[in-house]
Design an enzyme around this catalytic site. Structure first.
Site, short mmCIF file in Angstrom:
data_model
loop_
_atom_site.label_atom_id
_atom_site.label_comp_id
_atom_site.label_asym_id
_atom_site.label_seq_id
_atom_site.Cartn_x
_atom_site.Cartn_y
_atom_site.Cartn_z
N ASP A 75 6.80 2.51 -5.38
CA ASP A 75 8.20 2.79 -5.69
C ASP A 75 8.76 1.78 -6.68
O ASP A 75 9.43 2.14 -7.65
CB ASP A 75 9.03 2.75 -4.41
N THR A 76 8.51 0.51 -6.42
CA THR A 76 9.07 -0.53 -7.28
C THR A 76 8.50 -0.45 -8.69
O THR A 76 9.23 -0.55 -9.68
CB THR A 76 8.80 -1.92 -6.68
#
Length: 394
Positions: free
Chosen positions: A167-168
């Site tokens: 996600d990051t």
């Protein structure tokens, strides 16, 4: 000093992590980020460690954002989002592909009334292709990307870091794409769509994995605490039980390393003069380094490495980071106040010397900016009351 994205208006309709992390980066560097949350709020508000019902993570992830709570499942809520987008510069969304189109707010729809909008989309597998409609959480996409395959120990189940890095990393890719599109818009006057897939963002980290397979039919496998084809670089246990990472894989560095640990014979050994030779004798080198480290406390190991100018360091946990003077000197933490108590949150990178980013306020209450933002659309007090009563806004 004005921040680099001052004057840029961003509408964020993502939830959880990928889209919101991109929004966090934009807000940190000066963009006005209006986060549109569903009734009940972004689920991440309630994840992990809580402070009076609010996640500590939320205070960091939603910093500098304005919260507007709109039920986008209602047609009136979709109409409000359309109004917000009419003068926006950027949209960040990480819904399942097709959701925005179902609301008549896909890129082609929005282009009709705001052709300059930069439309950033984040999903598990991208907006097209056979897997586009599949649910794509970071854990699954990290596996599909090939990233998980090279993590862990040979013969064991691949491991994941205790973080949702898919996600990051996707959020960082989205922020980069947005910056590129905004620069290009200065020349063309037109927006464009940015399609970020979580699995592709992780695929982007795979270095030489693809060309090594294509050119040499070599499949990179998991390698424990080492890195395939680079020697020595490993983790060693010291006498006090602590772990040290040593990277002695440069040719001259290796010579200094061996001399420093009392093996000048290996420093001068022509078999080990370059990386290819050291790869052939990896086990021998690692046994020597492991034995040397295991007989000494970590401070002594690090002192010798520093004297020999060999890259080495301890494995830190968060307590170590907060106490470390280098982290402090580099401004890696920002102190804010929550309910009258101090809270350290991480700074957001990269560092800019003339127009740096910074935290102006922590993650807001749900719908805290409803009136401020919606009144700017020309919605009066009576209409706001009606929208609240009908559940369109909360």
């Amino acid at each position: 000093m004005s921040k680099p994205l001052a004057g840029i208006k961003v509408i964020e309709v993502g939830q959880l992590l990928a889209g919101p992390f991109a929004g966090s980066m934009l807000a940190y560097f000066g963009a006005e980020v209006i986060k549109v949350e569903p009734p009940g709020g972004d689920p991440i508000r309630g994840w992990r460690e809580l402070n009076n019902g609010t996640s500590y993570w939320w205070y960091s992830l939603a910093r500098n954002k304005k919260s507007v709570c709109i039920d986008l499942k209602q047609s009136e809520g979709q109409a409000l989002l359309k109004e917000l987008l009419k003068d926006a510069d950027v949209l960040v969304e990480n819904f399942r592909p097709g959701v925005m189109e179902g609301w008549a707010l896909g890129p082609e729809d929005v282009k009709q009334f705001n052709p300059a909008l930069v439309y950033a989309r984040i999903s598990g597998y991208g907006q097209n292709g056979p897997n586009a409609k599949k649910p794509g959480f970071a854990s699954v996409c990290e596996a599909y990307s090939g990233f998980r395959h090279v993590n862990g120990f040979p013969g064991e189940a691949p491991v994941r870091p205790n973080l949702s890095i898919g996600d990051t990393i996707a959020g960082i890719h989205a922020a980069l794409g947005i910056a590129l599109a905004l620069i290009e818009r200065q020349k063309s006057g037109e927006g464009q769509t940015i399609d970020v897939a979580l699995y592709e963002a992780m695929f982007n980290l795979l270095e030489a994995v693809v060309p090594e397979y294509s050119g040499a039919s070599k499949v990179r496998e998991a390698s424990g605490t080492t890195v395939t084809g680079i020697v020595p670089t490993n983790t060693y246990r010291c006498a006090d039980g602590k772990f040290v990472v040593i990277g002695g894989n440069g040719d001259s560095i290796f010579k200094r390393l061996m001399s420093g640990i009392g093996h000048p014979d290996l420093a001068a050994d022509l078999r080990l003069a370059n990386n290819a030779g050291r790869v052939e004798h990896e086990d021998e080198i690692d046994q020597i380094l492991s034995g040397w480290c295991s007989a000494r406390p970590i401070n002594e190991v690090l002192a010798v490495m520093a004297e020999q100018r060999v890259p080495a360091g301890p494995i830190y946990n968060v307590e170590d980071m907060l106490e470390d003077p280098h982290y402090q000197a580099r401004g890696m933490f920002e102190r804010v106040e929550i309910d009258g108590k101090p809270l350290d949150i991480p700074a957001i990178l990269p560092k800019l010397d003339r127009t740096p980013g910074g935290t102006e306020w922590v993650g807001p209450e749900l719908g805290e900016h409803n009136d401020e933002v919606l009144q700017q659309l020309g919605i009066g007090v009576e209409e706001l009351a009606r929208l609240k009563a009908s559940g369109v806004i909360e």
